[in-house]
Write a protein that holds these residues in place. Structure first.
Motif, PDB file in Angstrom:
ATOM      1  N   GLY A 182       0.836  -1.204   0.000  1.00 42.17           N
ATOM      2  CA  GLY A 182       0.000   0.000   0.000  1.00 42.17           C
ATOM      3  C   GLY A 182       0.868   1.250   0.000  1.00 42.17           C
ATOM      4  N   ARG A 183       0.216   2.372  -0.158  1.00 38.03           N
ATOM      5  CA  ARG A 183       0.928   3.646  -0.116  1.00 38.03           C
ATOM      6  C   ARG A 183       0.031   4.661   0.575  1.00 38.03           C
ATOM      7  N   ILE A 184       0.577   5.381   1.514  1.00 37.41           N
ATOM      8  CA  ILE A 184      -0.245   6.350   2.247  1.00 37.41           C
ATOM      9  C   ILE A 184       0.358   7.732   2.106  1.00 37.41           C
ATOM     10  N   ARG A 185      -0.464   8.668   1.710  1.00 37.84           N
ATOM     11  CA  ARG A 185       0.032  10.050   1.646  1.00 37.84           C
ATOM     12  C   ARG A 185      -0.055  10.655   3.034  1.00 37.84           C
ATOM     13  N   LEU A 186       1.113  11.065   3.546  1.00 34.06           N
ATOM     14  CA  LEU A 186       1.153  11.627   4.893  1.00 34.06           C
ATOM     15  C   LEU A 186       0.723  13.097   4.859  1.00 34.06           C
ATOM     16  N   ALA A 187       0.655  13.700   6.017  1.00 35.91           N
ATOM     17  CA  ALA A 187       0.178  15.088   6.093  1.00 35.91           C
ATOM     18  C   ALA A 187       0.948  15.841   7.180  1.00 35.91           C
ATOM     19  N   GLY A 188       0.933  17.146   7.075  1.00 34.89           N
ATOM     20  CA  GLY A 188       1.430  18.007   8.153  1.00 34.89           C
ATOM     21  C   GLY A 188       2.939  18.101   8.266  1.00 34.89           C
ATOM     22  N   LEU A 189       3.682  17.524   7.299  1.00 38.82           N
ATOM     23  CA  LEU A 189       5.146  17.556   7.389  1.00 38.82           C
ATOM     24  C   LEU A 189       5.680  18.838   6.738  1.00 38.82           C
ATOM     25  N   ASP A 190       6.952  19.105   6.963  1.00 42.65           N
ATOM     26  CA  ASP A 190       7.619  20.207   6.280  1.00 42.65           C
ATOM     27  C   ASP A 190       8.094  19.664   4.927  1.00 42.65           C
ATOM     28  N   ARG A 191       7.653  20.278   3.869  1.00 38.85           N
ATOM     29  CA  ARG A 191       7.970  19.766   2.517  1.00 38.85           C
ATOM     30  C   ARG A 191       9.467  19.608   2.301  1.00 38.85           C
ATOM     31  N   ASN A 192      10.240  20.501   2.905  1.00 38.80           N
ATOM     32  CA  ASN A 192      11.679  20.542   2.604  1.00 38.80           C
ATOM     33  C   ASN A 192      12.546  19.792   3.599  1.00 38.80           C
ATOM     34  N   LYS A 193      11.937  19.238   4.605  1.00 31.28           N
ATOM     35  CA  LYS A 193      12.745  18.504   5.585  1.00 31.28           C
ATOM     36  C   LYS A 193      12.925  17.068   5.117  1.00 31.28           C
ATOM     37  N   LEU A 194      14.109  16.529   5.429  1.00 28.94           N
ATOM     38  CA  LEU A 194      14.399  15.145   5.077  1.00 28.94           C
ATOM     39  C   LEU A 194      14.080  14.288   6.304  1.00 28.94           C
ATOM     40  N   TYR A 195      13.135  13.388   6.151  1.00 26.75           N
ATOM     41  CA  TYR A 195      12.692  12.584   7.300  1.00 26.75           C
ATOM     42  C   TYR A 195      13.314  11.188   7.245  1.00 26.75           C
ATOM     43  N   ASN A 196      13.905  10.784   8.357  1.00 25.55           N
ATOM     44  CA  ASN A 196      14.450   9.426   8.454  1.00 25.55           C
ATOM     45  C   ASN A 196      13.357   8.470   8.880  1.00 25.55           C
ATOM     46  N   ILE A 197      13.283   7.358   8.145  1.00 25.51           N
ATOM     47  CA  ILE A 197      12.376   6.267   8.538  1.00 25.51           C
ATOM     48  C   ILE A 197      13.224   5.001   8.478  1.00 25.51           C
ATOM     49  N   ASN A 198      13.463   4.388   9.607  1.00 27.15           N
ATOM     50  CA  ASN A 198      14.409   3.267   9.672  1.00 27.15           C
ATOM     51  C   ASN A 198      15.706   3.688   8.971  1.00 27.15           C
ATOM     52  N   SER A 199      16.132   2.920   7.976  1.00 30.35           N
ATOM     53  CA  SER A 199      17.405   3.298   7.353  1.00 30.35           C
ATOM     54  C   SER A 199      17.187   4.116   6.074  1.00 30.35           C
ATOM     55  N   CYS A 211       3.160  13.891  -1.055  1.00 27.53           N
ATOM     56  CA  CYS A 211       2.617  13.886  -2.417  1.00 27.53           C
ATOM     57  C   CYS A 211       2.718  12.505  -3.055  1.00 27.53           C
ATOM     58  N   ALA A 212       3.934  11.930  -3.071  1.00 27.28           N
ATOM     59  CA  ALA A 212       4.083  10.596  -3.673  1.00 27.28           C
ATOM     60  C   ALA A 212       3.584   9.531  -2.685  1.00 27.28           C
ATOM     61  N   GLY A 213       3.779   9.784  -1.396  1.00 25.35           N
ATOM     62  CA  GLY A 213       3.267   8.864  -0.385  1.00 25.35           C
ATOM     63  C   GLY A 213       4.347   7.977   0.213  1.00 25.35           C
TER      64      GLY A 213
END
Ligand code: DGJ
Length: 732
Positions: A676-693, A703-705
């Motif tokens: 599946g793919r979920i479009r998240l919300a409320g994040l800063d568009r320009n920040k790089l978010y770490n998820i696991n590795s 936008c892409a999800g």
């Protein structure tokens, strides 16, 4: 934020950065509504928003020849004039008539917000809020009407309530006194309500608006599990992320009516207040009646936007005291583990294991007092049962405290069992009418809290138990609807006040206990979530959300509750499987991943789970301790609706947008599906978010999800029933 009075045109404009609320004195002197919605520029004269033309067969307000209330929008409509919509109030005068004529007399504008004596209400300092009171005088009597409004600096919200004051010599009877009316200029809305019953509370229901009235109500004495005193009207293209919606939330815990009245000229009237069917309030000379508050919110940012406004407002301007904005203690409650069958020894064993798991608070539920060994006896006798607690509450609290746990306990102060010392001594304190056997609910009667002496007596008993013991928490339960409501010894003409006075009595007892024990954390409860309303949050910052603790059902109940109420208020616990209500066996990971979007705790004996599960519980508690500030007070977004899909997803984002947690849940597996793919919300568009590795930019995730693959979710899959995960996002 400002409130402007345009003297010449007699128009008020309340605004902040997000909203405008505009009203005026109509040609007949009564107050009319002009606009509520997104902030617009101020101008001296908005009268272009009124309708001044004759229509055939329409009654006009003489001596005007072209003004009818029916064709214009009203602020607080009565009945008997030229408006034929649903009325907001009804006053009966000495001569028997019910026609009022409230004309603008004066107004006051001031910084801050007045308290509502004896009632729960939002609050704000002089910097945070501004208020307006419009005083109207009835030309036929000396009845005065005050319409009160507050606008907050930082919220797209207007609060409203009204006060009737009898300044004449003759008695006036109020048969109806709703708190607010909102007349909208079109009907292109859908109505959303939150309905259910015991163990399936606050399920969103959407209804089409067509000419005519639709309504929800409670006449059960409490706000009820059946209909919640919170409604939304939304545009048909409004979803969670975009579009217009208006909410009305009632800061009250008793009988209520919420209605939409769509007329045949395109006007949509929304009304909310105390239910008139169970209300009759005589006003003697000099007396006044104040209605509870309604909180009206506007958004053009979708339903998430609307909910976030209520969450923030209630966290910052409704909840009071020590627990305001504080992460809530992780508790273990013994109810589902023991019911009433426990001893001090068995309780200590359960508490010891809870401590080992990392819990912070132990809660002793029902069964500690009087002859309370089942639900047939003991309610009303708030004295420790020394067979179960040989050293009383104080002794048990000490033992629990020695283990390094805080201690709290359960009460149900509004009730009495026929088999109790209290009932034997004061049978007239329970609601009953002569000549009819009163109905029972869970083998108990309802105490007449409209009487001060009853409230004071119960207070004294509870005070004795709490005082001296080190009590950190109280769960206040209420397990039946009110029936046979008749107050013994109260004069006939005041019986119509009893339902409301009962609620005032409940509030008074809360207030007395809070004043005596300000640090205690109260959790309200009413057979689970049967009195989950904004009124209660003023006294009890959290509410036991439902007696249904099944992980899957809890997703639905907590999802529905989140529309109107903050995550910090949603009491959510992990309980044993198979679940006692549904018989379903859901993994402990799923149960924990749902409960952590709430106040979090356990409702089982941890001695009875496997070692592997116990390790998981320890991990859950550790996770919750690290993240509860974010989970309970972060910006909450509903992402994927469990009412529309077999999945659920929601998330919270920290204020600085550097941290987020996403909960994803499979309620029912979908075989042979792609990730599946979920479009998240409320994040800063320009920040790089770490998820696991891995790392993704905010714009990618929104936008892409977020792809629900093994790298991002570790072991989550849509192809297995009850699979779930919490995904952690962190950015610099
Ligand atoms: C109903 C509540 O919802 C339960 O959690 C429990 O406290 C029982 N009452 C106790 O009687």
């Amino acid at each position: 934020m400002n409130i402007i009075w345009h003297e010449k045109t007699k128009q008020f404009h309340l605004y902040n950065d997000e909203i405008s609320y505009i009203m005026y004195v109509q040609p007949n002197g009564e107050m009319g509504q002009l606009y509520f919605g997104s902030r617009i520029h101020d101008r001296d004269d908005f009268s272009y928003l009124t309708y001044r033309r004759m229509k055939p067969m329409v009654a006009v307000e003489a001596p005007e020849e072209d003004f009818s209330m029916e064709l214009n929008r009203q602020e607080y409509p009565g009945f008997g004039g030229t408006d034929f919509g649903m009325n907001a109030y009804e006053a009966v005068y000495e001569d028997g008539s019910t026609v009022s004529n409230f004309k603008y007399a004066s107004h006051r504008i001031f910084a801050g917000k007045d308290k509502l004596e004896g009632l729960p209400a939002t609050y704000g300092s002089d910097e945070e809020a501004m208020s307006l009171v419009i005083i109207l005088e009835d030309t036929r009597s000396k009845l005065q009407l005050e319409l009160s409004y507050t606008i907050f600096q930082n919220y797209p919200v207007i609060t409203r309530n009204v006060k009737f004051i009898n300044q004449g010599d003759d008695e006036v009877i109020l048969n109806k006194a709703l708190s607010a009316c909102l007349d909208l200029p079109d009907q292109e809305y859908e109505w959303m309500q939150f309905s259910g019953a015991w163990a399936r509370e606050r399920i969103p229901v959407v209804r089409k608006i067509v000419p005519g009235t639709l309504s929800i109500e409670s006449k059960r004495g409490g706000s009820s599990a059946n209909q919640n005193p919170f409604i939304i009207v939304k545009r048909s293209n409004t979803d969670e992320f975009a579009g217009e919606a208006i909410g009305m939330s009632f800061v009250y815990s008793g009988n209520f009516l919420a209605a939409a009245d769509a007329d045949t000229y395109g006007r949509l009237r929304l009304l909310m207040g105390i239910h008139p069917d169970t209300f009759r309030w005589p006003l003697q000379k000099g007396a006044s009646f104040t209605t509870p508050e309604v909180v009206i919110a506007y958004t053009d940012k979708g339903l998430n936007g609307l909910s976030q406004s209520y969450h923030a407002l209630y966290n910052n301007h409704l909840v009071r005291g020590k627990w305001k904005n504080r992460p809530r203690p992780i508790l273990l409650n013994n109810w589902e583990a023991t019911f009433m069958d426990f001893t001090q020894e068995s309780i200590i064993k359960i508490a010891a294991k809870a401590k080992e798991a990392g819990a912070e608070l132990f809660v002793l539920d029902d069964g500690w007092f009087g002859a309370r060994n089942d639900d047939y006896a003991g309610l009303g006798d708030w004295v420790e049962n020394t067979d179960k607690l040989p050293n009383g509450m104080k002794g048990l609290a000490e033992k629990i405290n020695e283990m390094g746990l805080e201690f709290g306990f359960w009460i149900e102060p509004e009730m009495v069992n026929p088999d109790s010392d209290l009932y034997r001594a004061h049978p007239d304190w329970a609601f009953a009418v002569k000549g009819k056997t009163p109905a029972l609910g869970r083998h108990q009667y309802v105490l007449d809290f409209s009487k001060d002496e009853v409230v004071d007596y119960i207070y004294d008993m509870l005070y004795q138990v709490i005082d001296g013991a080190n009590i950190a928490y109280i769960k206040w339960d209420m397990n039946r609807a009110l029936t046979d409501v008749f107050s013994n010894g109260t004069p006939a003409e005041l019986q119509g006040c009893v339902y409301h006075k009962y609620v005032l009595g409940v509030y008074r007892l809360y207030e007395k206990l809070i004043a005596a024990f300000p640090d205690i954390l109260f959790e309200s409860c009413s057979s689970g979530g049967s009195r989950f309303d904004a009124g209660m949050l003023y006294y009890a910052p959290q509410a036991w959300c439902s007696d249904n603790t099944d992980g899957v059902d809890r997703v639905l109940i907590q999802y529905g509750s989140s529309y109107g109420y903050p995550i910090s208020s949603i009491g959510a616990h992990v309980s044993a499987v198979p679940n006692q209500q549904t018989g379903r066996t859901v993994p402990i990971a799923f149960r924990g991943n749902v409960a952590c979007f709430g106040t979090f705790g356990y409702e089982l004996d941890l001695n009875h789970i496997s070692e592997e599960e116990f390790c998981e519980v320890q991990e859950q508690i550790k996770f919750m301790k690290e993240n509860r500030q974010l989970l309970q007070y972060g910006k909450f977004y509903r992402l994927v609706s469990p009412f529309e899909t077999d999945q659920n997803a929601w998330m919270v984002v920290s204020e600085d947008q550097t941290k987020a947690l996403v909960g994803v849940y499979t309620m029912r597996s979908n075989v042979n599906e792609l990730d599946g793919r979920i479009r998240l919300a409320g994040l800063d568009r320009n920040k790089l978010y770490n998820i696991n590795s891995c790392a993704y930019y905010g714009d990618e995730l929104m936008c892409a999800g977020l792809v629900l693959n093994a790298e991002n979710t570790r072991n989550y899959t849509m192809e297995q029933d009850y699979s779930s995960c919490i995904i952690r996002l962190s950015a610099e």
